[in-house]
Design a protein around this motif. Structure first.
Motif, PDB file in Angstrom:
ATOM      1  N   ILE A  61       0.849  -1.189   0.000  1.00  0.00           N
ATOM      2  CA  ILE A  61       0.000   0.000   0.000  1.00  0.00           C
ATOM      3  C   ILE A  61       0.887   1.243   0.000  1.00  0.00           C
ATOM      4  O   ILE A  61       1.747   1.392   0.865  1.00  0.00           O
ATOM      5  N   SER A  62       0.691   2.109  -0.977  1.00  0.00           N
ATOM      6  CA  SER A  62       1.477   3.334  -1.070  1.00  0.00           C
ATOM      7  C   SER A  62       0.624   4.558  -0.751  1.00  0.00           C
ATOM      8  O   SER A  62      -0.601   4.499  -0.787  1.00  0.00           O
ATOM      9  N   THR A  63       1.302   5.659  -0.443  1.00  0.00           N
ATOM     10  CA  THR A  63       0.616   6.900  -0.099  1.00  0.00           C
ATOM     11  C   THR A  63       0.893   7.954  -1.157  1.00  0.00           C
ATOM     12  O   THR A  63       2.034   8.399  -1.311  1.00  0.00           O
ATOM     13  N   ALA A  64      -0.151   8.323  -1.898  1.00  0.00           N
ATOM     14  CA  ALA A  64      -0.027   9.389  -2.898  1.00  0.00           C
ATOM     15  C   ALA A  64      -0.551  10.680  -2.273  1.00  0.00           C
ATOM     16  O   ALA A  64      -0.255  10.994  -1.121  1.00  0.00           O
ATOM     17  N   SER A  65      -1.345  11.419  -2.997  1.00  0.00           N
ATOM     18  CA  SER A  65      -1.937  12.669  -2.519  1.00  0.00           C
ATOM     19  C   SER A  65      -2.959  13.102  -3.547  1.00  0.00           C
ATOM     20  O   SER A  65      -2.831  12.795  -4.744  1.00  0.00           O
ATOM     21  N   ILE A  66      -3.951  13.869  -3.106  1.00  0.00           N
ATOM     22  CA  ILE A  66      -4.889  14.403  -4.091  1.00  0.00           C
ATOM     23  C   ILE A  66      -4.219  15.439  -4.986  1.00  0.00           C
ATOM     24  O   ILE A  66      -4.751  15.785  -6.036  1.00  0.00           O
ATOM     25  N   ARG A  98      -9.187   7.835  -2.913  1.00  0.00           N
ATOM     26  CA  ARG A  98      -9.075   9.196  -2.398  1.00  0.00           C
ATOM     27  C   ARG A  98      -9.696   9.239  -1.003  1.00  0.00           C
ATOM     28  O   ARG A  98     -10.827   8.804  -0.806  1.00  0.00           O
ATOM     29  N   LEU A  99      -8.949   9.806  -0.079  1.00  0.00           N
ATOM     30  CA  LEU A  99      -9.423   9.931   1.295  1.00  0.00           C
ATOM     31  C   LEU A  99      -9.386  11.415   1.630  1.00  0.00           C
ATOM     32  O   LEU A  99      -8.446  11.917   2.235  1.00  0.00           O
ATOM     33  N   ASP A 100     -10.440  12.144   1.196  1.00  0.00           N
ATOM     34  CA  ASP A 100     -10.315  13.609   1.172  1.00  0.00           C
ATOM     35  C   ASP A 100     -11.579  14.389   1.519  1.00  0.00           C
ATOM     36  O   ASP A 100     -11.606  15.616   1.398  1.00  0.00           O
ATOM     37  N   GLY A 101     -12.637  13.713   1.946  1.00  0.00           N
ATOM     38  CA  GLY A 101     -13.872  14.448   2.280  1.00  0.00           C
ATOM     39  C   GLY A 101     -14.460  15.206   1.111  1.00  0.00           C
ATOM     40  O   GLY A 101     -15.077  16.247   1.284  1.00  0.00           O
ATOM     41  N   ALA A 102     -14.247  14.693  -0.109  1.00  0.00           N
ATOM     42  CA  ALA A 102     -14.765  15.318  -1.351  1.00  0.00           C
ATOM     43  C   ALA A 102     -14.046  16.610  -1.723  1.00  0.00           C
ATOM     44  O   ALA A 102     -14.553  17.406  -2.517  1.00  0.00           O
ATOM     45  N   LEU A 103     -12.876  16.838  -1.148  1.00  0.00           N
ATOM     46  CA  LEU A 103     -12.120  18.048  -1.454  1.00  0.00           C
ATOM     47  C   LEU A 103     -11.509  17.974  -2.859  1.00  0.00           C
ATOM     48  O   LEU A 103     -10.983  16.941  -3.267  1.00  0.00           O
TER      49      LEU A 103
END
Length: 254
Positions: A143-148, A244-249
């Motif tokens: 599991i890798s960590t990207a960003s929005i 995406r883990l971003d609250g719809a941002l």
């Protein structure tokens, strides 16, 4: 996967999202090795959690190899690998005086965030293949960590967005590469989270950033990221996808 008593590697595990992930995994009975360049913090957390810490600079391939070998000697080959190590970095393509961004500045961010993460994946995957498949045919998960920012990079984020976009783009092909071996590959793209770096910002700025999130109208909690890591590890059907883990941002230009 039943993650209890399985071995795991968490890069960047001494702080922020990585540290909380290490806590959650250890709390679920996973044998965690924390990989980080900051050994003081890594060893302190390892002592707290009763796990193992080893120095690892993901931009140095030999350092990655040594760290994986040390973790293997401690707990056996890892079935869970979580890539949280990375750096930030901002800089516009052209400065106010018209001079271009230093190429070394761009290269450094890509070297650490993209190439370094890929190096961890390739070495950890090779080590994972020495394990026998479990009852469901799975050997492990990466599991890798990207960003929005990979999707909506802001002004000055060309290097960072490129590095995180690379992680997003290689998720599916890596999952396809490793499917024959029973190894899953997933990526999480967080939005705005309350990390140590975020905590250094003025409270007024933190509140402004939190207000930009549609819902929940606050910064993400590291516990929420870690909870998703655990679910991904346990859910065999999750493979080859970016969440995406971003609250719809959706990030504005600045």
């Amino acid at each position: 996967m039943n993650i209890n008593r399985k071995a795991a590697l968490v890069t960047g595990g001494a702080s922020g999202l990585g540290a909380q992930t290490a806590r959650e995994l250890a709390g679920a009975g996973v044998r965690v090795t924390i990989l980080d360049v900051n050994m003081e913090s890594a060893e302190s957390l390892a002592h707290e959690l009763g796990c193992f810490a080893v120095r690892c600079d993901i931009s140095d391939s030999a350092s990655v190899a040594r760290a994986i070998a040390a973790a293997r000697n401690e707990y056996g080959s890892a079935r869970i690998v979580v890539n949280c190590a990375g750096i930030g970095g901002t800089g516009r393509l052209l400065r106010k005086d018209g001079k271009p961004m230093a190429l070394d500045d761009f290269s450094r961010v890509v070297q650490v965030n993209l190439i370094g993460t890929f190096d961890v994946i390739r070495q950890a995957a090779a080590d994972m293949l020495t394990l026998e498949p479990m009852a469901d045919g799975e050997r492990g998960v990466i599991i890798s960590t990207a960003s929005i920012a990979a999707y909506e990079g802001q002004i000055g984020q060309a290097a960072y967005a490129a590095s995180k976009g690379g992680l997003v783009s290689m998720t599916l092909p890596l999952a396809r590469d490793l499917a024959q071996f029973g190894v899953r590959v997933m990526t999480i793209a967080p939005g705005l989270f309350m990390t140590p770096l975020m905590q250094t910002l003025p409270e007024s700025l933190q509140e402004s950033l939190a207000a930009s999130v549609p819902f929940p109208k606050r910064l993400g909690k590291p516990e929420e990221f870690a909870a998703l890591v655990l679910h991904v590890a346990e859910n065999l059907a999750l493979n080859g996808e970016v969440i995406r883990l971003d609250g719809a941002l959706r990030l504005a230009p600045r």
